[in-house]
Design an enzyme around this catalytic site. Structure first.
Site, PDB file in Angstrom:
ATOM      1  N   ARG A  41       0.787  -1.226   0.000  1.00  0.00           N
ATOM      2  CA  ARG A  41       0.000   0.000   0.000  1.00  0.00           C
ATOM      3  C   ARG A  41       0.824   1.284   0.000  1.00  0.00           C
ATOM      4  O   ARG A  41       0.608   2.166  -0.815  1.00  0.00           O
ATOM      5  CB  ARG A  41      -0.956   0.007   1.206  1.00  0.00           C
ATOM      6  CG  ARG A  41      -2.004  -1.071   1.139  1.00  0.00           C
ATOM      7  CD  ARG A  41      -2.739  -1.245   2.460  1.00  0.00           C
ATOM      8  NE  ARG A  41      -3.602  -0.131   2.768  1.00  0.00           N
ATOM      9  CZ  ARG A  41      -4.366  -0.073   3.862  1.00  0.00           C
ATOM     10  NH1 ARG A  41      -4.354  -1.063   4.742  1.00  0.00           N
ATOM     11  NH2 ARG A  41      -5.131   0.965   4.087  1.00  0.00           N
ATOM     12  N   HIS A  87      -7.931  -4.376  -7.220  1.00  0.00           N
ATOM     13  CA  HIS A  87      -7.630  -3.690  -5.960  1.00  0.00           C
ATOM     14  C   HIS A  87      -8.843  -3.757  -5.030  1.00  0.00           C
ATOM     15  O   HIS A  87      -9.748  -2.917  -5.110  1.00  0.00           O
ATOM     16  CB  HIS A  87      -7.276  -2.225  -6.248  1.00  0.00           C
ATOM     17  CG  HIS A  87      -6.558  -1.535  -5.125  1.00  0.00           C
ATOM     18  ND1 HIS A  87      -5.261  -1.846  -4.770  1.00  0.00           N
ATOM     19  CD2 HIS A  87      -6.947  -0.556  -4.276  1.00  0.00           C
ATOM     20  CE1 HIS A  87      -4.869  -1.086  -3.769  1.00  0.00           C
ATOM     21  NE2 HIS A  87      -5.887  -0.287  -3.451  1.00  0.00           N
ATOM     22  N   TYR A 130     -18.325  12.793 -11.911  1.00  0.00           N
ATOM     23  CA  TYR A 130     -18.330  14.034 -12.687  1.00  0.00           C
ATOM     24  C   TYR A 130     -17.080  14.200 -13.555  1.00  0.00           C
ATOM     25  O   TYR A 130     -17.077  15.014 -14.476  1.00  0.00           O
ATOM     26  CB  TYR A 130     -18.432  15.245 -11.754  1.00  0.00           C
ATOM     27  CG  TYR A 130     -19.705  15.280 -10.946  1.00  0.00           C
ATOM     28  CD1 TYR A 130     -20.943  15.279 -11.573  1.00  0.00           C
ATOM     29  CD2 TYR A 130     -19.667  15.308  -9.560  1.00  0.00           C
ATOM     30  CE1 TYR A 130     -22.122  15.303 -10.820  1.00  0.00           C
ATOM     31  CE2 TYR A 130     -20.824  15.340  -8.804  1.00  0.00           C
ATOM     32  CZ  TYR A 130     -22.052  15.326  -9.449  1.00  0.00           C
ATOM     33  OH  TYR A 130     -23.202  15.354  -8.712  1.00  0.00           O
TER      34      TYR A 130
END
Length: 825
Positions: A41, A87, A130
């Site tokens: 990570r 993931h 968006y």
């Protein structure tokens, strides 16, 4: 209808309880968690510079075909594909990583092309539904050749898909884009760098594996932030490059401008890395309200998409703008710190790496990638050649091939008979059985023979490549050069050395005193290699002497200097005939005992010259009674009348004709001598009094009469006190010789041997050409002894003893001379 009693057949459950030591279990669980965070990570891999989530995003986008030449898709779709296939974590973490890959103010070379609101330094991005995204062009270099077995693939979290363990990464991404992450018990914080500079260092290390850190830092002098700014003090950078840990200060790029006729302000156009204008404005307002910052009248953010960042800070009447700026540097984020902590994964283990180690890991990765790619291509070409050779056998004896197939009972029998009759392999026989009849034309035979010859040539090249370590390194170097040419951009961050600043109470006292600090006598020096610095009288300006360098030492020579004060306005004049006003207060100070001028800053970066063809020729004073004197390539001379300078940040001081450029600039009085040298080896000098001063918009007058095709290559002004000691340096550049291979011939003559003539005449010969020499490539006139430099900044030897006659031929030079200047003393 009855149902069987399943309970009766169920086995008896035996209860089993195991005692576990709590401290041991906590230790094992914590270590497992820490390893997962570190490896999966938080820390980037030193090979491709990516964290797992970033690698999975780029790989999945490549699998989705989101190339730069195709349309954008919703970011939510990318996030969903990455989360579902590779993931297994929250969508917010994936989208945050995607946004960072697309932000041009975060990465030096963004890898994702974002469409929509991807945030700013002061505000977050819009939601994933968006915004839209696709791969940026540099990302193609990160993922290229994945289908050629260049890296190992590993299963995803549920073993349903395969993903690359590391990307091929043709870009040194870790150094170029940096990294930041917090793991368990460790963290990483790496600064971005310039792609062209990093590639230059990597290519040098490929050719010279034994290169030391100092040599590599000649290619990578320091970080290069997307936001620009100025790095103050390079000792921390050197520490980081040597050990992997270090810190330095970054400053905003600020200029003093005349906002109105009676108001001066500070204009901020670049900020330190990841510092937003709103944060700066908030700190300034807090400082003004608490009376820690004085002298500021107002702050306005005039940033727009056309001009970029523009933060205007108004200065109250009576306050010194530079003194106020020092306060802002000390008390606001206009000066910020950056701490290197170069921690990355090497072979799955976290290590702290210096510059050379980072480059070596990347180079080793690229060598393995290119080797595996070449082996893959070699195997595929050998397989294809095997089939092509079988097809050629079939076409040569096509009638017999057809007869064998027609007389066979089945495909298996036909395959065996083909192998027996024509001595084919099983693969060749199978391929011939599946051959279409339209391939049996004469034209197809020609195509196959051409393909065979091409395959044999490619196989030979691949075999030679894989058998030669030098050729393999050369190929990796060439590919890196191509990447730098495609995606490289000029440096944005300015690098300067600085003296140690006081801290604590000493800093507060120094800041208070700086508001009343008077101007200090200083000397601004422009070097032949394009660096600029200042020497303050308080730092021993009267005692400074540049010692004669050895042949191999890196040094510099002075091409122009001017006496001023640290807060005065002086001008820099370019080859375009443009004068740029600036104050030397922000220039790096050259210590009085410095052995050379390398502590200066590039004048191009300092003045913000965007056009690479515009160069600074000299610095001049804007006060006093000595006019500015300019000479152009077309033989025009002009003296600019004192007091004729417009009150503008920059303005033209000569109206140049089409195709003309300024070749020399200085300041001179009536008794000085003006000197022209042309590329056809003509020298003319005449008194400055022969040229009347003109206004800034005038075009000058004829200075020297040029022969057809000739141009002026040098122009200078000699004071009466320098005439006796002045020398003339000329170096040829033969048109029939290879540039850089033949250094040509050079000559040093006494200026006193050249007779003066009238303005607008042709002058006298300055050097006789030898066979093969057609023109002068370099000329210089000034007080001796002259200091010659090579392209790499090292000293060059000139044939100056004894001085040659003015019209003699030159002596052959041992190595190339790229510039000449005077020593500072």
């Amino acid at each position: 209808m009855t149902r069987k009693n399943d309970r009766a057949a169920a086995p008896e459950i035996v209860e089993h309880i195991e005692d576990v030591d709590l401290s041991r279990e906590m230790q094992d669980s914590f270590l497992e968690y820490a390893y997962s965070v570190i490896y999966s990570r938080a820390l980037p891999d030193a090979r491709d510079g990516l964290k797992p989530v970033q690698r999975r995003i780029l790989f999945q986008m490549a699998e989705m075909g989101l190339r730069p030449d195709r349309g954008h898709v919703k970011s939510a779709r990318v996030v969903g594909e990455v989360m579902g296939r590779l993931h297994p974590h929250g969508d917010s973490a994936i989208y945050d990583a995607l946004v960072r890959l697309a932000q041009p103010f975060t990465l030096r070379v963004p890898l994702v092309d974002g469409h929509g609101n991807f945030g700013s330094l002061d505000d977050g991005p819009a939601a994933a539904r968006y915004t839209e995204a696709r791969l940026a062009s540099p990302a193609l270099a990160m993922t290229e050749s994945l289908d050629e077995d260049v890296v190992d693939f590993v299963p995803n979290y549920d073993n349903s898909y395969d993903q690359p363990e590391v990307l091929p990464a043709a870009i040194p991404n870790l150094l170029v884009n940096g990294a930041a992450g917090i793991a368990v018990g460790m963290a990483t914080n790496m600064a971005p760098h310039n792609l062209v500079e990093v590639v230059g260092a990597a290519r040098h290390l490929l050719a010279h594996p034994e290169a030391d850190l100092e040599t590599l830092m000649e290619f990578v002098p320091g970080p290069d932030f997307p936001s620009g700014g100025t790095i103050v003090g390079l000792s921390g950078v050197r520490d980081a490059y040597a050990t992997g840990r270090g810190s330095f200060k970054t400053r905003a790029k600020v200029s003093v401008e005349q906002l109105t006729a009676r108001k001066v302000g500070l204009v901020v156009t670049e900020l330190p890395y990841l510092v937003g204008p709103e944060k700066v404005i908030e700190k300034i307002k807090d400082g003004v309200q608490s009376k820690k910052i004085t002298g500021i009248s107002d702050v306005a953010d005039l940033t727009d998409r056309t001009k970029g960042l523009r933060l205007v800070i108004g200065i109250k009447t009576g306050f010194n703008p530079q003194a106020v700026l020092e306060q802002l540097y000390r008390l606001t984020p206009l000066e910020d710190g950056f701490s290197f902590n170069n921690v990355a994964l090497v072979d799955g283990q976290p290590q702290t790496l210096g510059l050379k180690s980072l480059l070596e890991v990347f180079i080793g990765h690229r060598l393995r990638v290119v080797t595996r790619r070449s082996e893959f291509r070699l195997a595929r070409r050998r397989e294809r050649l095997h089939l092509v050779e079988g097809l050629l056998i079939a076409i040569l004896d096509i009638d017999e091939v057809i007869q064998v197939i027609r007389t066979s009972d089945d495909a298996e029998s036909a395959r065996g008979r083909l192998r027996e009759v024509f001595e084919l392999s099983e693969l060749q026989a199978e391929y011939i059985l599946e051959l279409r009849l339209r391939r049996l034309t004469r034209f197809s035979r020609i195509e196959l023979e051409t393909e065979r010859d091409k395959l044999q040539s490619e196989i030979a090249e691949l075999v030679e490549l894989l058998s030669s370590e030098a050729r393999l390194r050369g190929l990796v170097s060439d590919e890196l050069a191509a990447v730098a040419d495609l995606y490289g951009t000029p440096r944005r961050t300015l690098l300067t050395e600085a003296r140690v600043q006081p801290t604590g109470r000493r800093a507060a006292a120094a800041a208070a005193a700086s508001l009343e600090h008077a101007d200090v006598p200083t000397r601004v020096v422009l070097t032949a290699s394009g660096r600029i610095a200042r020497i303050d009288a308080a730092d021993g300006a009267d005692a400074v002497a540049i010692t004669a360098p050895t042949r191999r030492s890196k040094h510099d020579a002075v091409s122009s200097s001017v006496a001023a004060t640290s807060r005065a306005e002086i001008g820099a004049i370019t080859n375009r005939g443009r004068l740029i006003r600036f104050s030397p207060v922000d220039l790096p100070v050259l210590p009085g005992n410095a052995p050379h001028l390398a502590a200066g800053v590039r004048v191009r970066d300092y003045l913000g010259l965007a056009d690479r063809t515009e160069t600074v020729l000299g610095v001049v004073s804007l006060t006093g009674d000595r006019p500015i004197v300019l000479g152009t390539a077309q033989g025009v001379v002009k003296r600019v009348a004192t007091g004729a300078y417009p009150n503008k940040p920059d303005f033209p001081v000569i109206a140049l004709k089409d195709g003309d450029t300024v070749v020399g600039v200085a300041q001179g009085g009536e008794d000085d001598e003006l000197v022209f040298v042309t590329d056809d080896a003509q020298l003319l000098h005449f008194p400055a009094s022969a040229v009347r001063p003109q206004g800034a918009t005038a075009g000058g007058m004829a200075g020297i009469k040029l022969a057809a095709g000739a141009r002026v290559i040098a122009f200078d002004v000699l004071a009466p006190a320098d005439v006796e000691s002045a020398v003339v340096v000329t170096v040829t550049a033969g048109a029939e010789t290879l540039v850089g291979a033949d250094p040509g011939s050079g000559k040093v003559s006494a200026f006193a041997e050249f007779p003066g003539k009238g303005r607008a005449t042709g002058g006298v010969r300055a050097q006789r050409f030898l066979k093969g020499e057609t023109a002068l490539g370099l000329a210089w006139v000034g007080p001796g002894p002259a200091l010659a430099l090579g392209p790499d900044g090292s000293a060059r030897t000139l044939p100056d003893e004894p001085l040659a006659k003015r019209d003699a031929s030159g002596a052959f030079l041992e190595s190339e001379v790229s510039s000449v200047g005077r020593r500072l003393g």
